[in-house]
Structure formats: structure tokens, C-alpha cells
Design a protein around this motif. Sequence first.
Motif, PDB file in Angstrom:
ATOM      1  N   ARG A  13      28.304 147.259  67.673  1.00 46.66           N
ATOM      2  CA  ARG A  13      28.179 148.690  67.999  1.00 46.66           C
ATOM      3  C   ARG A  13      26.722 149.053  68.274  1.00 46.66           C
ATOM      4  O   ARG A  13      26.430 149.795  69.219  1.00 46.66           O
ATOM      5  CB  ARG A  13      28.726 149.516  66.821  1.00 46.66           C
ATOM      6  CG  ARG A  13      28.504 151.023  66.914  1.00 46.66           C
ATOM      7  CD  ARG A  13      29.287 151.598  68.069  1.00 46.66           C
ATOM      8  NE  ARG A  13      29.174 153.034  68.158  1.00 46.66           N
ATOM      9  CZ  ARG A  13      28.196 153.693  68.763  1.00 46.66           C
ATOM     10  NH1 ARG A  13      27.201 153.027  69.348  1.00 46.66           N
ATOM     11  NH2 ARG A  13      28.192 155.012  68.827  1.00 46.66           N
ATOM     12  N   SER A  72      39.550 161.184  78.513  1.00 44.45           N
ATOM     13  CA  SER A  72      38.108 160.984  78.636  1.00 44.45           C
ATOM     14  C   SER A  72      37.650 161.331  80.052  1.00 44.45           C
ATOM     15  O   SER A  72      38.253 160.906  81.033  1.00 44.45           O
ATOM     16  CB  SER A  72      37.785 159.520  78.322  1.00 44.45           C
ATOM     17  OG  SER A  72      36.413 159.307  78.431  1.00 44.45           O
ATOM     18  N   THR A 120      31.256 153.334  77.532  1.00 42.43           N
ATOM     19  CA  THR A 120      31.135 154.621  76.846  1.00 42.43           C
ATOM     20  C   THR A 120      32.487 155.217  76.463  1.00 42.43           C
ATOM     21  O   THR A 120      32.629 155.814  75.397  1.00 42.43           O
ATOM     22  CB  THR A 120      30.375 155.620  77.747  1.00 42.43           C
ATOM     23  OG1 THR A 120      29.178 154.994  78.206  1.00 42.43           O
ATOM     24  CG2 THR A 120      30.007 156.877  76.984  1.00 42.43           C
ATOM     25  N   SER A 121      33.482 155.048  77.325  1.00 36.64           N
ATOM     26  CA  SER A 121      34.766 155.714  77.081  1.00 36.64           C
ATOM     27  C   SER A 121      35.782 154.855  76.327  1.00 36.64           C
ATOM     28  O   SER A 121      36.718 155.387  75.745  1.00 36.64           O
ATOM     29  CB  SER A 121      35.381 156.175  78.404  1.00 36.64           C
ATOM     30  OG  SER A 121      35.709 155.049  79.199  1.00 36.64           O
ATOM     31  N   PRO A 131      34.074 153.915  71.498  1.00 33.00           N
ATOM     32  CA  PRO A 131      35.051 154.623  70.648  1.00 33.00           C
ATOM     33  C   PRO A 131      35.969 153.674  69.879  1.00 33.00           C
ATOM     34  O   PRO A 131      36.340 153.954  68.738  1.00 33.00           O
ATOM     35  CB  PRO A 131      35.854 155.467  71.646  1.00 33.00           C
ATOM     36  CG  PRO A 131      34.943 155.664  72.793  1.00 33.00           C
ATOM     37  CD  PRO A 131      34.131 154.411  72.883  1.00 33.00           C
ATOM     38  N   ASP A 133      33.999 152.313  66.936  1.00 29.88           N
ATOM     39  CA  ASP A 133      33.852 153.396  65.951  1.00 29.88           C
ATOM     40  C   ASP A 133      35.148 153.604  65.166  1.00 29.88           C
ATOM     41  O   ASP A 133      35.125 153.816  63.954  1.00 29.88           O
ATOM     42  CB  ASP A 133      33.452 154.704  66.638  1.00 29.88           C
ATOM     43  CG  ASP A 133      32.012 154.681  67.133  1.00 29.88           C
ATOM     44  OD1 ASP A 133      31.234 153.842  66.645  1.00 29.88           O
ATOM     45  OD2 ASP A 133      31.674 155.502  68.008  1.00 29.88           O
ATOM     46  N   PHE A 134      36.278 153.526  65.863  1.00 26.71           N
ATOM     47  CA  PHE A 134      37.577 153.690  65.214  1.00 26.71           C
ATOM     48  C   PHE A 134      37.815 152.574  64.197  1.00 26.71           C
ATOM     49  O   PHE A 134      38.235 152.828  63.063  1.00 26.71           O
ATOM     50  CB  PHE A 134      38.687 153.694  66.267  1.00 26.71           C
ATOM     51  CG  PHE A 134      40.067 153.698  65.693  1.00 26.71           C
ATOM     52  CD1 PHE A 134      40.606 154.854  65.170  1.00 26.71           C
ATOM     53  CD2 PHE A 134      40.821 152.530  65.644  1.00 26.71           C
ATOM     54  CE1 PHE A 134      41.886 154.865  64.622  1.00 26.71           C
ATOM     55  CE2 PHE A 134      42.092 152.525  65.103  1.00 26.71           C
ATOM     56  CZ  PHE A 134      42.624 153.697  64.584  1.00 26.71           C
ATOM     57  N   ASN A 136      35.577 153.011  61.162  1.00 26.61           N
ATOM     58  CA  ASN A 136      36.062 154.120  60.344  1.00 26.61           C
ATOM     59  C   ASN A 136      37.289 153.714  59.538  1.00 26.61           C
ATOM     60  O   ASN A 136      37.405 154.034  58.342  1.00 26.61           O
ATOM     61  CB  ASN A 136      36.382 155.317  61.239  1.00 26.61           C
ATOM     62  CG  ASN A 136      36.789 156.522  60.436  1.00 26.61           C
ATOM     63  OD1 ASN A 136      36.103 156.919  59.502  1.00 26.61           O
ATOM     64  ND2 ASN A 136      37.919 157.105  60.778  1.00 26.61           N
TER      65      ASN A 136
END
Length: 199
Positions: free
Chosen positions: A21, A59, A72-73, A77, A80-81, A84
Motif C-alpha cells: 500500500r 468510481s 487509484t480506483s 481501495p 485498504d479494505f 481494515n
Amino acid sequence: MDVLNTMQLVEATIASIQEKRDNSDRSFKALYEKSTKLAGEMGTEIQKHRITKLQKNRSNIQIESVEDYYRTSVFIPFLDFILNELTTRFPKHEMKCVGKLQMPLSSNFEKGYHNEILEGAYLYKDDLPCFSALEGELQIWKYIWKSLPEKKRPKHPAQAYRLADAPPNVRMLLQLLCTLPVTTSTAERSFSALRRLKT
């Protein structure tokens, strides 16, 4: 696999994904090159989605480069998902508390760390025979541990649990370490498969 091994693997996995990341430019470039090559072999090319001035349902990143668009799209993400989900599923505080329960098996146990073990054991105080007696039992376990030759000292909770002279609270902590589930699963309910059977 026990919880402690899992904790180490989860931390390593999170660190690895976080590195990707942090260096998303470099890590996505190799992935994009492979995808472009594969698309070429299939007789097509990678294109970005249509971009509008105002978009609420998907997006709509205003980037000209196709590579930057997908990085980026989609790529960032997605990472990040995953990060998390891992941190939610394996909370660092709880995992550290469970990790402290392994200290009675550590080679450094003779030097102390009783307060840290008590802090970890507090999560499971209702499961112990007598939590208030644990501190004294840790002192006894310390001398039992010192009396064992280094080669015979157990490395895994299951080996330590088999020691007949382990005090009851320490023994229960070792049993908890052996049996704490890494993940949970449930059997498929019969009615959810009924439609397929009828078909």
C-alpha cells in the motif's frame, strides 16, 4: 495451528500488505504490466471506464492514464479494505493480551513478567478456578520451570499442559491457549441447500 502462531502470521501479512500500500506505484506497476501482457494475448486492451462530470453510484476518478486510474480506483481501495478487515478481525490489543499468556513458556519467564501475564489472563478471569491465586501460582510455576532441564522445557502449550504438577490456574491458562479458535465456522443450514436439491 494455535492463536499465537496465527498472531505472528497476521502481523506479517498486515506488514506485507501495508508495504504494498505504501509503495503502490511500484507494486501496481508490475501487476499492470502482467495484466497488459495477458490482455494482449487475449486480443484486447485495458481501457478505463467512462468518466462523467457528476457520478454518485460508481468510481469516477478524473485521471487520464489508464494505469493510474486502475491503481487509484481498484488497487488502493482493495488493499485498504483487506487491511481494515484484518485489523478488525484480529484487534491488536486483544491479540497482544493473548500473546502475553504464552510468557509462562518463554525462556525469559524466569526473569519476571508476572504483571504482563496477569494482564493477559484478566480477559479470561471467569474461566480460571481462582484468578486471585494466579499470581502466587505463577511463582510456583517459575520454580517448576527452572527445575526442568532446558531441553525438556515445553515449547508449545499442549506440551506444558501435560505436566501433571502444573498449578490449576496456570494449567487452565495453558488449556485456553491450546483451545482458543483461530477462526469460526458454521455448518450450512439444510434449508439453504434445499433449492439446489429440488432443481
